[in-house]
Motif scaffolding. Structure first.
Motif, PDB file in Angstrom:
ATOM      1  N   GLY A 158       0.657  -1.321  -0.038  1.00  0.00           N
ATOM      2  CA  GLY A 158      -0.126  -0.098  -0.181  1.00  0.00           C
ATOM      3  C   GLY A 158       0.961   1.210   0.043  1.00  0.00           C
ATOM      4  N   GLY A 159       2.218   1.098  -0.152  1.00  0.00           N
ATOM      5  CA  GLY A 159       2.950   2.202  -0.156  1.00  0.00           C
ATOM      6  C   GLY A 159       3.820   2.648   1.147  1.00  0.00           C
ATOM      7  N   LEU A 160       5.043   3.347   0.954  1.00  0.00           N
ATOM      8  CA  LEU A 160       5.848   3.896   1.950  1.00  0.00           C
ATOM      9  C   LEU A 160       5.537   5.172   2.217  1.00  0.00           C
ATOM     10  N   VAL A 161       5.171   5.679   3.218  1.00  0.00           N
ATOM     11  CA  VAL A 161       4.748   6.984   3.790  1.00  0.00           C
ATOM     12  C   VAL A 161       5.848   7.523   4.769  1.00  0.00           C
ATOM     13  N   GLU A 162       6.735   8.416   4.065  1.00  0.00           N
ATOM     14  CA  GLU A 162       7.691   8.968   4.957  1.00  0.00           C
ATOM     15  C   GLU A 162       7.341  10.456   5.472  1.00  0.00           C
ATOM     16  N   LEU A 163       7.228  10.358   6.899  1.00  0.00           N
ATOM     17  CA  LEU A 163       6.982  11.788   7.548  1.00  0.00           C
ATOM     18  C   LEU A 163       8.409  12.589   7.628  1.00  0.00           C
ATOM     19  N   VAL A 164       8.235  14.003   7.613  1.00  0.00           N
ATOM     20  CA  VAL A 164       9.293  14.719   7.576  1.00  0.00           C
ATOM     21  C   VAL A 164       8.996  15.857   8.463  1.00  0.00           C
ATOM     22  N   ASP A 165       9.469  16.141   9.541  1.00  0.00           N
ATOM     23  CA  ASP A 165       9.386  17.417  10.377  1.00  0.00           C
ATOM     24  C   ASP A 165       9.927  18.710   9.666  1.00  0.00           C
ATOM     25  N   ALA A 166       9.116  19.449   9.397  1.00  0.00           N
ATOM     26  CA  ALA A 166       9.453  20.439   8.549  1.00  0.00           C
ATOM     27  C   ALA A 166      10.301  21.512   9.219  1.00  0.00           C
ATOM     28  N   ALA A 167       9.935  21.666  10.770  1.00  0.00           N
ATOM     29  CA  ALA A 167      10.442  22.563  11.474  1.00  0.00           C
ATOM     30  C   ALA A 167      12.111  21.964  11.903  1.00  0.00           C
TER      31      ALA A 167
ATOM     32  N   PHE B 252      14.034  19.854   9.887  1.00  0.00           N
ATOM     33  CA  PHE B 252      14.639  19.100   8.841  1.00  0.00           C
ATOM     34  C   PHE B 252      16.118  19.152   8.865  1.00  0.00           C
ATOM     35  N   ASP B 253      16.597  20.162   8.844  1.00  0.00           N
ATOM     36  CA  ASP B 253      18.097  20.521   8.708  1.00  0.00           C
ATOM     37  C   ASP B 253      18.838  19.692  10.116  1.00  0.00           C
ATOM     38  N   ALA B 254      18.269  19.792  11.160  1.00  0.00           N
ATOM     39  CA  ALA B 254      18.699  19.143  12.510  1.00  0.00           C
ATOM     40  C   ALA B 254      18.838  17.538  12.350  1.00  0.00           C
ATOM     41  N   VAL B 255      17.634  17.220  11.812  1.00  0.00           N
ATOM     42  CA  VAL B 255      17.545  15.797  11.616  1.00  0.00           C
ATOM     43  C   VAL B 255      18.542  15.241  10.509  1.00  0.00           C
ATOM     44  N   ARG B 256      18.449  15.938   9.418  1.00  0.00           N
ATOM     45  CA  ARG B 256      19.405  15.653   8.318  1.00  0.00           C
ATOM     46  C   ARG B 256      20.761  15.485   8.622  1.00  0.00           C
TER      47      ARG B 256
ATOM     48  N   ILE C 139      18.532   9.961   6.162  1.00  0.00           N
ATOM     49  CA  ILE C 139      17.095  10.460   5.532  1.00  0.00           C
ATOM     50  C   ILE C 139      17.132  10.717   3.870  1.00  0.00           C
ATOM     51  N   ASP C 140      17.951  11.011   3.386  1.00  0.00           N
ATOM     52  CA  ASP C 140      18.007  11.286   1.819  1.00  0.00           C
ATOM     53  C   ASP C 140      17.703   9.805   1.179  1.00  0.00           C
ATOM     54  N   ARG C 141      18.370   8.490   1.749  1.00  0.00           N
ATOM     55  CA  ARG C 141      18.054   7.399   1.111  1.00  0.00           C
ATOM     56  C   ARG C 141      16.381   6.956   1.468  1.00  0.00           C
ATOM     57  N   HIS C 142      15.947   7.389   2.712  1.00  0.00           N
ATOM     58  CA  HIS C 142      14.404   7.177   3.105  1.00  0.00           C
ATOM     59  C   HIS C 142      13.845   7.845   2.091  1.00  0.00           C
TER      60      HIS C 142
ATOM     61  N   ASP D 278       7.131  29.447   4.482  1.00  0.00           N
ATOM     62  CA  ASP D 278       6.927  28.724   2.854  1.00  0.00           C
ATOM     63  C   ASP D 278       8.393  28.596   2.204  1.00  0.00           C
ATOM     64  N   GLU D 279       9.149  29.687   2.383  1.00  0.00           N
ATOM     65  CA  GLU D 279      10.773  29.559   1.889  1.00  0.00           C
ATOM     66  C   GLU D 279      11.404  28.194   2.527  1.00  0.00           C
ATOM     67  N   GLU D 280      10.946  27.921   3.750  1.00  0.00           N
ATOM     68  CA  GLU D 280      11.731  26.834   4.476  1.00  0.00           C
ATOM     69  C   GLU D 280      11.091  25.474   3.828  1.00  0.00           C
ATOM     70  N   GLN D 281       9.712  25.602   3.431  1.00  0.00           N
ATOM     71  CA  GLN D 281       9.141  24.221   2.896  1.00  0.00           C
ATOM     72  C   GLN D 281       9.502  24.033   1.440  1.00  0.00           C
ATOM     73  N   ASP D 282       9.573  25.102   0.765  1.00  0.00           N
ATOM     74  CA  ASP D 282      10.120  24.962  -0.674  1.00  0.00           C
ATOM     75  C   ASP D 282      11.538  24.341  -0.799  1.00  0.00           C
ATOM     76  N   ARG D 283      12.353  24.935   0.121  1.00  0.00           N
ATOM     77  CA  ARG D 283      13.576  24.292   0.194  1.00  0.00           C
ATOM     78  C   ARG D 283      13.584  22.986   0.635  1.00  0.00           C
ATOM     79  N   ILE D 284      12.939  22.300   1.517  1.00  0.00           N
ATOM     80  CA  ILE D 284      12.916  21.019   1.778  1.00  0.00           C
ATOM     81  C   ILE D 284      12.227  20.365   0.653  1.00  0.00           C
ATOM     82  N   ARG D 285      11.222  20.806  -0.167  1.00  0.00           N
ATOM     83  CA  ARG D 285      10.703  19.950  -1.098  1.00  0.00           C
ATOM     84  C   ARG D 285      12.114  20.042  -2.293  1.00  0.00           C
ATOM     85  N   ASP D 286      12.750  20.979  -2.376  1.00  0.00           N
ATOM     86  CA  ASP D 286      13.826  20.919  -3.377  1.00  0.00           C
ATOM     87  C   ASP D 286      14.978  19.993  -2.819  1.00  0.00           C
ATOM     88  N   ALA D 287      14.841  19.661  -1.528  1.00  0.00           N
ATOM     89  CA  ALA D 287      16.097  18.951  -1.028  1.00  0.00           C
ATOM     90  C   ALA D 287      15.268  17.050  -1.388  1.00  0.00           C
ATOM     91  N   VAL D 288      14.021  17.323  -1.243  1.00  0.00           N
ATOM     92  CA  VAL D 288      13.465  15.854  -1.513  1.00  0.00           C
ATOM     93  C   VAL D 288      13.571  15.541  -2.962  1.00  0.00           C
TER      94      VAL D 288
END
Length: 367
Positions: A127-136, A138-142, A148-151, A168-178
């Motif tokens: 049924g799929g792999l759902v990966e949760l990311v803490d937007a607040a 993200f950098d510290a977790v990474r 996490i990049d592999r996940h 919004d800028e931080e979220q866009d940056r995370i989307r680019d990282a994904v």
């Protein structure tokens, strides 16, 4: 497997819910259980410690199982015993509609996915792999967990959680990282893990007083969409849904070209396809999650309209472009066959050959 193979019993989707500690997996899981769209959910906790689900504490001891009410169950297991618990939860008497595996915050989710894809349990489907990311965070977790990049690269759906704490800028940056990981996954935003459960599984219809449950049929889903019904608390704005129908058969080769090259952000495809002369006896149920694809042939009922009906769900997709691409997969209208005329064996052979690409994704009994 021949096109005339009998249909299979409805399989239970098994969803892997992953993410590092603090990403909000348990919060999202609680949300799904409270807004489960009428489904009976089996929860497998692959973790140690304790998890609070709807104010009930489930001990993290391996082998413990707790009823959560409304037919939902929760059990804590060791990864090595996953198949055993899946066998228990998929028994018809249990009556579950979907199973969610909450992976440990330190688990390698792709290992759980491999176990599911390699399972010989005929009652489950990935049924799929759902990966949760803490937007607040993200950098510290990474920084702490570069894996996490592999996940993210193998996820089918990425939930960007806690967006109320990120700009919004931080979220866009995370989307680019994904995207930089090579991921083709749909990315949806969420606060407090609140995502629409219909992203993950279909609603179930349970009439009052009816003990035996059934999945909401595709026809029920279409009626609901056509009626324009809205669902309180659902976050439909976080994703797009495309409905496609055709009253002429679909060309198998062109349809497979579309499915094999489906665009980034397209998370789920569900419905039925009429391949016409490729297999006149069956319609083909299609189930796609991320890059996973499977067909299940089902005999046409007597006097059933021969239609193709599909719903495509994703984030950041182009609905008009998808609809046009699917429309281009239709066959030209076939000329009528005169009464008593002998069938064109060359043409029939060509149609059957065009089905080979489809049949690659039909599960064999030994698969």
């Amino acid at each position: 497997m021949s096109p005339s193979s009998p249909p299979r019993r409805q399989q239970i989707p098994v969803i892997v819910l992953a993410g590092f500690l603090g990403s909000g997996k348990t919060t999202l899981l609680n949300h799904l259980l409270r807004h489960r769209a009428g489904n009976r959910i089996g929860v497998i906790v692959n973790d140690f410690g304790s998890i609070e689900i709807d104010a009930m504490t489930v001990s993290g001891q391996v082998g413990s199982t707790v009823s959560l009410g409304n037919g939902c169950l929760c059990c804590a297991v060791d990864a090595s015993e996953l198949d055993t618990f899946l066998e228990t939860l998929t028994r018809p008497a249990v009556g579950l509609d979907v199973i969610v595996i909450e992976a440990s915050g330190l688990a390698e989710p792709q290992e759980l996915v491999r176990m599911l894809l390699a399972s010989d349990n005929p009652h489950i489907v990935y049924g799929g792999l759902v990966e949760l990311v803490d937007a607040a965070e993200f950098d510290a977790v990474r920084e702490r967990h570069p894996e996490i990049d592999r996940h993210l690269g193998v996820a089918d759906l990425v939930v960007l959680n806690k967006t109320d704490r990120a700009t919004d800028e931080e979220q866009d940056r995370i989307r680019d990282a994904v995207a930089a990981t090579g991921s083709r996954a749909a990315v949806v935003s969420a606060e407090y893990g609140r995502i629409d459960p219909e992203l993950l599984f279909d609603p179930a219809l349970r009439p009052d007083g009816e003990e035996r449950m059934r999945q909401l049929s595709f026809e029920d889903l279409l009626l609901d969409e056509e009626g324009g019904e809205t669902h309180a608390g659902h976050l439909h704005t976080t994703y797009e849904s495309v409905s496609f129908g055709a009253d002429v058969p679909m060309n198998p080769r062109r349809t497979m070209e579309f499915l094999d090259s489906r665009p980034e952000g397209l998370y789920r495809i569900k419905g039925y396809i009429d391949f016409g002369a490729g297999d006149r006896g069956n319609k083909y149920e299609v189930h796609a999650v991320g890059r996973f694809l499977r067909f299940a042939p089902q005999p046409w009922k007597r006097d059933e309209p021969r239609l193709t009906q599909l719903v495509l769900i994703g984030s950041g997709i182009d609905p008009d472009a998808l609809h046009k691409e699917l429309a281009d997969c239709r066959e030209s209208a076939e000329p009528p066959v005169e009464a008593g005329a002998a069938p064109d064996m060359t043409q029939d052979a060509a149609h059957e050959q065009s089905m080979w690409g489809v049949l690659r994704y039909v599960q064999q009994p030994a698969d």
